[in-house]
Every structure is written in C-alpha cells, then in structure tokens.
Design a protein around this motif. Structure first.
Motif, PDB file in Angstrom:
ATOM      1  N   GLU A  95       2.579  53.076  75.875  1.00  0.00           N
ATOM      2  CA  GLU A  95       2.871  54.141  76.846  1.00  0.00           C
ATOM      3  C   GLU A  95       3.131  53.594  78.254  1.00  0.00           C
ATOM      4  OE1 GLU A  95       0.556  58.002  75.131  1.00  0.00           O
ATOM      5  OE2 GLU A  95      -0.631  56.217  75.521  1.00  0.00           O
ATOM      6  N   GLU A  96       2.617  52.405  78.542  1.00  0.00           N
ATOM      7  CA  GLU A  96       2.907  51.785  79.841  1.00  0.00           C
ATOM      8  C   GLU A  96       4.386  51.405  79.922  1.00  0.00           C
ATOM      9  OE1 GLU A  96       1.629  47.911  82.538  1.00  0.00           O
ATOM     10  OE2 GLU A  96       0.428  48.420  80.780  1.00  0.00           O
ATOM     11  N   ILE A  97       4.922  50.895  78.801  1.00  0.00           N
ATOM     12  CA  ILE A  97       6.348  50.544  78.765  1.00  0.00           C
ATOM     13  C   ILE A  97       7.194  51.814  78.859  1.00  0.00           C
ATOM     14  CG2 ILE A  97       8.141  49.275  77.498  1.00  0.00           C
ATOM     15  CD1 ILE A  97       5.815  47.973  75.882  1.00  0.00           C
ATOM     16  N   GLU A  98       6.786  52.849  78.124  1.00  0.00           N
ATOM     17  CA  GLU A  98       7.521  54.120  78.139  1.00  0.00           C
ATOM     18  C   GLU A  98       7.572  54.708  79.550  1.00  0.00           C
ATOM     19  OE1 GLU A  98       6.225  55.242  73.546  1.00  0.00           O
ATOM     20  OE2 GLU A  98       5.404  56.397  75.225  1.00  0.00           O
ATOM     21  N   HIS A 102      20.852  44.923  78.486  1.00  0.00           N
ATOM     22  CA  HIS A 102      20.596  43.824  79.422  1.00  0.00           C
ATOM     23  C   HIS A 102      20.069  44.365  80.758  1.00  0.00           C
ATOM     24  CE1 HIS A 102      21.054  39.952  81.382  1.00  0.00           C
ATOM     25  NE2 HIS A 102      21.721  40.555  82.363  1.00  0.00           N
ATOM     26  N   GLU A 103      20.705  45.431  81.232  1.00  0.00           N
ATOM     27  CA  GLU A 103      20.307  46.034  82.507  1.00  0.00           C
ATOM     28  C   GLU A 103      18.870  46.560  82.441  1.00  0.00           C
ATOM     29  OE1 GLU A 103      21.606  49.787  85.360  1.00  0.00           O
ATOM     30  OE2 GLU A 103      23.030  49.060  83.860  1.00  0.00           O
ATOM     31  N   ILE A 104      18.542  47.228  81.326  1.00  0.00           N
ATOM     32  CA  ILE A 104      17.188  47.778  81.163  1.00  0.00           C
ATOM     33  C   ILE A 104      16.153  46.652  81.139  1.00  0.00           C
ATOM     34  CG2 ILE A 104      15.634  49.013  79.578  1.00  0.00           C
ATOM     35  CD1 ILE A 104      18.092  50.663  78.677  1.00  0.00           C
ATOM     36  N   LYS A 105      16.450  45.590  80.391  1.00  0.00           N
ATOM     37  CA  LYS A 105      15.509  44.465  80.296  1.00  0.00           C
ATOM     38  C   LYS A 105      15.286  43.803  81.654  1.00  0.00           C
ATOM     39  CE  LYS A 105      16.356  43.337  75.418  1.00  0.00           C
ATOM     40  NZ  LYS A 105      16.858  42.330  74.463  1.00  0.00           N
ATOM     41  N   LEU A 157      13.038  46.060  83.654  1.00  0.00           N
ATOM     42  CA  LEU A 157      11.670  46.034  83.141  1.00  0.00           C
ATOM     43  C   LEU A 157      10.907  44.805  83.594  1.00  0.00           C
ATOM     44  CD1 LEU A 157      11.561  47.303  79.417  1.00  0.00           C
ATOM     45  CD2 LEU A 157      10.411  48.282  81.409  1.00  0.00           C
ATOM     46  N   LYS A 158      11.608  43.681  83.716  1.00  0.00           N
ATOM     47  CA  LYS A 158      10.966  42.421  84.120  1.00  0.00           C
ATOM     48  C   LYS A 158      10.243  42.546  85.464  1.00  0.00           C
ATOM     49  CE  LYS A 158      13.989  39.063  81.804  1.00  0.00           C
ATOM     50  NZ  LYS A 158      15.072  38.077  82.014  1.00  0.00           N
ATOM     51  N   TYR A 181       6.465  39.632  77.521  1.00  0.00           N
ATOM     52  CA  TYR A 181       6.060  39.951  76.138  1.00  0.00           C
ATOM     53  C   TYR A 181       6.001  41.453  75.871  1.00  0.00           C
ATOM     54  CZ  TYR A 181       1.312  40.510  78.103  1.00  0.00           C
ATOM     55  OH  TYR A 181       0.223  40.913  78.845  1.00  0.00           O
ATOM     56  N   MET A 182       6.074  42.283  76.932  1.00  0.00           N
ATOM     57  CA  MET A 182       6.051  43.738  76.756  1.00  0.00           C
ATOM     58  C   MET A 182       7.456  44.343  76.747  1.00  0.00           C
ATOM     59  SD  MET A 182       2.757  44.867  79.078  1.00  0.00           S
ATOM     60  CE  MET A 182       2.978  46.620  78.839  1.00  0.00           C
ATOM     61  N   ILE A 183       8.479  43.515  76.860  1.00  0.00           N
ATOM     62  CA  ILE A 183       9.857  44.036  76.879  1.00  0.00           C
ATOM     63  C   ILE A 183      10.373  44.160  75.447  1.00  0.00           C
ATOM     64  CG2 ILE A 183      12.227  43.560  77.611  1.00  0.00           C
ATOM     65  CD1 ILE A 183      11.053  42.151  80.062  1.00  0.00           C
ATOM     66  N   PRO A 184      10.815  45.346  75.047  1.00  0.00           N
ATOM     67  CA  PRO A 184      11.337  45.522  73.683  1.00  0.00           C
ATOM     68  C   PRO A 184      12.465  44.542  73.373  1.00  0.00           C
ATOM     69  CG  PRO A 184      11.008  47.653  74.725  1.00  0.00           C
ATOM     70  CD  PRO A 184      10.793  46.617  75.792  1.00  0.00           C
TER      71      PRO A 184
END
Length: 487
Positions: free
Chosen positions: A393-396, A443-446, A449-450, A456-459
């Motif tokens: 849920e933190e990633i979401e 790519h943009e989302i990743k 997210l960084k 290690y939490m990036i899908p």
C-alpha cells in the motif's frame, strides 16, 4: 433514538411517503410497517436468525425490520454470492425461516421459505410489540475469512442504534432526504444508508449491481431522483466521476457524501471537492466487527491542502482507539461485535473482554497525528521479496500521487508460495489515456518512484487497464486484478 420505535412513529406521521425505491418498486412507510409487522408475527417463534435472500428488493428491508421486531435478527445473503458460499452460510446458520425476495425458490435449504407475495395473503398486523432487547443480535454479516470459511460478524441491537444515531448527527441535510445506497445488503456499508435514512424519515434509493459497471444506468437513476445524501465506497465514486457533468451544476440537490470501506484517495477527494464545493464530504473508517464505521472527518479544502494521505478523523463518542507496540489499531466500546457466529476459536484471537468493555484487534496499522487518526494499511498486505519486507500500500500511495495515474494496485506474483516479483496495475487520467507508449510510461513511472521508495520496492513492470474491476460490494477487486495480471 430507537430504530423500531422511531420507524413506527414515522409510519404514523408520514404513511404515504416513499421509504424504499428500487427502479419502479416503491414501498411507503405505512406499507413497510405493515409488511414487517405481518412477517414478524409469522416468524416470532424463530430461535435462529432469519435468512434474507435477494438483491435490491425493497422487501429485503421488510425482512430486516421484521426480524428485529421478532427478536431473532437477520443474515443478509446476496444473489451474487457463489452457490457453495450460500450453502456454507445456510449450513452454519440453520435458519428456521428464509425470506426469499427473488422469484425463484432457494433449493439449498430445508427451512420454511416465505416470499413477499405470501405477505399479501396473510392477515394484516396493524401493530406489533417488538421483542428485541438491546443486547440481542440485530444482524449477522458474513465476511471473507482468511481460511476460506466465511466469518459471521454478530452486531447487537444497541450497537446498531448507537451507530445509526451517530450518522444521523453527522448528516447536515435534515429529514425527508433522498438517500442513495450503493452497497448490496450483504455488505455492511449498506447499514450506513438504511437505518440513518429511515431514522430521519428519508427515502432510500437502491443502486442495482448492474449499475456498478454501467455509468449510463447510474446517470439515469441520478436524473430520475434528486439524490441529496450519497453513501458508497470511494471506488464507486471514482467510476461516477467519469460521468459527463457529474458536478454541482447538474446535481444541485446532492449535498452530502459518506465514504467508507476503502482508502479515500487524496486525488479523488480533490476532484470531488472541486466538482461539489458546497457539499459536505465525510471520510469514515471502521471494520465490520465494529459496526460499520467508528471514525469520521469532514473533508474540506483545508484538510485536503494539509494532509496527504487523508485522515479518517476522530472516533465517535463511546469508542476509544489505541495501538499495540506493532502499530495495530485496537477498537474498544459498545460498537464492538459480540464475536463470530459459532466460531469461538477465531473470536478469541481478535476479541478481548476487559472489565467493563470489549475490544477488537483490527489487523489495520494506524497512527494518531494532530489529534486525528490515519490508517496506514493492512498488516497482512506486507510481503517479503528477495529478503526485503515490502508494504504494497505504500507503493500504491506513491503511484496514486503521480499526475498521470488515476488509480493503482500493486500485485505480488508467486512462484512456489514465494513472491518472485511485483507488478503495478494502473488506470490513467483521461488526458494521458488518449495517447501513451507503455514502455516510455513505465520508464517514467519507475524514475518517479525512485524518488520516494527504495529500488527493491519498484514493480518490475506496469500494466495499464481502462478501469479497475470492482466486486459486487463496489470495492476494487484485488483478486480479479491479480488473476488477470499473473495469468
């Protein structure tokens, strides 16, 4: 207020006012009172709960009131449930009576089956003295159990009265309002609409399960009835926000919103507040085991500007909240369930009797800040990937915060009972969904997210879908998303 006493008074004062509406079916307050009296008289020898079977028939509410008048309480079972689940509930409850509001017989039980048509041929009971006491069970709602066996959550009549009074106090639109109920009766969110509506002499408008994924049908319902008070999950609202002209200008009568059952996303709240700037919007929180909801906060522009994620507010009077050392939220008060029906072992794990009170251990993580409570997800939504503990849920939350993403769910993929990777499933904003390249977008989302979570939490990949599938309860269907994503 006492629900049954107040309803009887309303039936006397406003006999011809519509109490329940479903498409072209309408029951007035007087009809609802007489039918429920007649059914209560028929089942008054029941020592087991009344099983209520159907979908959005107004006669489901007849069964609810009748069962409480007769003192036996009710178990709502929706037609959308799988046959084996219905059979499991019937086997556990062993009802003497089934009030079947559909047109077909339920062949799974040997109980006495009563249909609404039967009530027309029974002697009318003008007045019925209710049997139910404050400590009696008003209803039992079966929720999914982690073992696959549904859990029957027992709610006392005093807890129901206390909850309904609280929601009526929050309501700022007054009496005789048109209420919208999105949830099927087997989902306890419906309780937030049914009883506060009836206590305030309102009219309950029922949303059919077909409308959940067909906005056009919902639009027709909204145009046909001037809805004043809205009760739904945030996911159901998200779908409605895609309707053209879903705003204050078109629906000027829509003055109050209640949300419960899921996280109310900051982005969703912002859009709603912009579209209905003069409406009262409540975010509420509570598990089925604590009588629907136990906290509330009015979501204003100031709250939206100050907090992301949004708080769930403060507990209602008579309810106290605390957290364990692990951060698990514990609810104490009369709102807490009497326990799981015929399931002492599972009850002992999460319910605890104190000297003068009862507590429920929710499995939700929570924190208090600025005098407000914030829910931080489920303890059991934590997974382990490559040795790292990850909060899905933190990633979401971080994904929903991105400009191009409307909604996001993170799905773990298992290989031999071990999580091998995680996949992000997203829906996009209308502008982005018109023209995008999945590789460039991923790519943009990743990269974004960084900035907020460890690598290690990036899908490992992202999948774009047009709309999140919903359960019949109007919640995001995580199970279906996982099935589609991992097959």
């Amino acid at each position: 207020m006492d629900i049954l006493t107040t309803f009887e008074q309303h039936a006397s004062f406003y006999p011809d006012q519509a109490a329940i509406k479903y498409n072209d079916e309408i029951l007035t307050y007087k009809e609802l009172e007489l039918f429920s009296n007649t059914l209560a008289k028929t089942i008054e020898d029941a020592s087991k709960p009344l099983l209520l079977y159907g979908h959005m028939s107004p006669f489901m509410v007849v069964g609810m009131l009748a069962s409480m008048k007769a003192g036996c309480g009710y178990v709502p079972v929706d037609t959308s449930l799988p046959e084996d689940r219905i059979a499991s509930i019937i086997n556990k409850v062993e009802p003497q009576y089934i009030f079947n509001t559909t047109s077909e017989s339920l062949s799974l039980a040997s109980s006495d089956e009563i249909f609404p048509t039967s009530l027309h041929h029974m002697p009318t009971v003008e007045h019925y003295e209710a049997y139910i006491e404050s400590e009696d069970i008003a209803y039992i709602i079966f929720t999914s159990g982690s073992t696959g066996e549904p859990k029957g959550v027992q709610i006392k009549y005093s807890s129901l009265n206390e909850f309904a009074d609280w929601v009526v106090e929050l309501n700022q639109t007054g009496e005789h309002q048109q209420w919208l109920n999105q949830a099927p009766f087997s989902f306890d969110l419906s309780v937030m609409a049914i009883y506060p509506c009836l206590l305030s002499a309102g009219t309950l408008n029922l949303v059919d399960k077909n409308m959940i994924n067909k906005p056009k049908l919902l639009n027709e319902l909204l145009e046909r009835n001037d809805i004043n008070v809205w009760v739904s999950t945030p996911s159901f609202l998200e779908m409605c926000l895609l309707l053209p002209h879903f705003d204050e200008q078109k629906y000027s009568q829509l003055k109050q919103f209640y949300f419960c059952g899921e996280i109310f996303a900051h982005k969703t709240a912002t859009i709603l507040n912009n579209k209905f700037p003069h409406a009262t919007i409540y975010n509420t929180y509570g598990p089925t085991e604590a009588t629907v909801a136990i906290t509330s906060i009015q979501i204003t522009k100031d709250i939206i500007d100050k907090y992301n994620p949004l708080p769930v507010g403060v507990p209602k009077n008579g309810t106290t909240l605390d957290v364990t050392e692990e951060g698990e939220l514990v609810i104490t008060g009369n709102c807490v369930s009497a326990g799981y029906f015929k399931d002492e072992d599972r009850s002992k794990k999460v319910f605890q009797d104190n000297e003068h009170s009862r507590s429920y251990y929710t499995g939700d993580k929570a924190v208090q800040k600025d005098g407000l409570w914030f829910i931080q997800g489920r303890i059991d939504y934590q997974i382990k990937l490559n040795g790292y503990r990850i909060e899905l849920e933190e990633i979401e939350f971080q994904l929903r915060h991105m400009d191009k993403i409307r909604e996001a769910i993170v799905v773990p993929v298992y290989n031999k009972d071990k999580v091998s990777k995680i996949i992000g499933v997203v829906t996009l904003t209308q502008e982005t969904s018109q023209n995008f390249d999945i590789n460039a977008l991923s790519h943009e989302i990743k990269e974004q997210l960084k900035q907020y979570v460890p690598v290690y939490m990036i899908p490992s990949k992202f999948k774009v879908i047009d709309q999140m599938p919903m359960t019949v309860n109007g919640k995001v269907d995580r199970k279906k998303i996982a099935e589609v994503t991992t097959t």
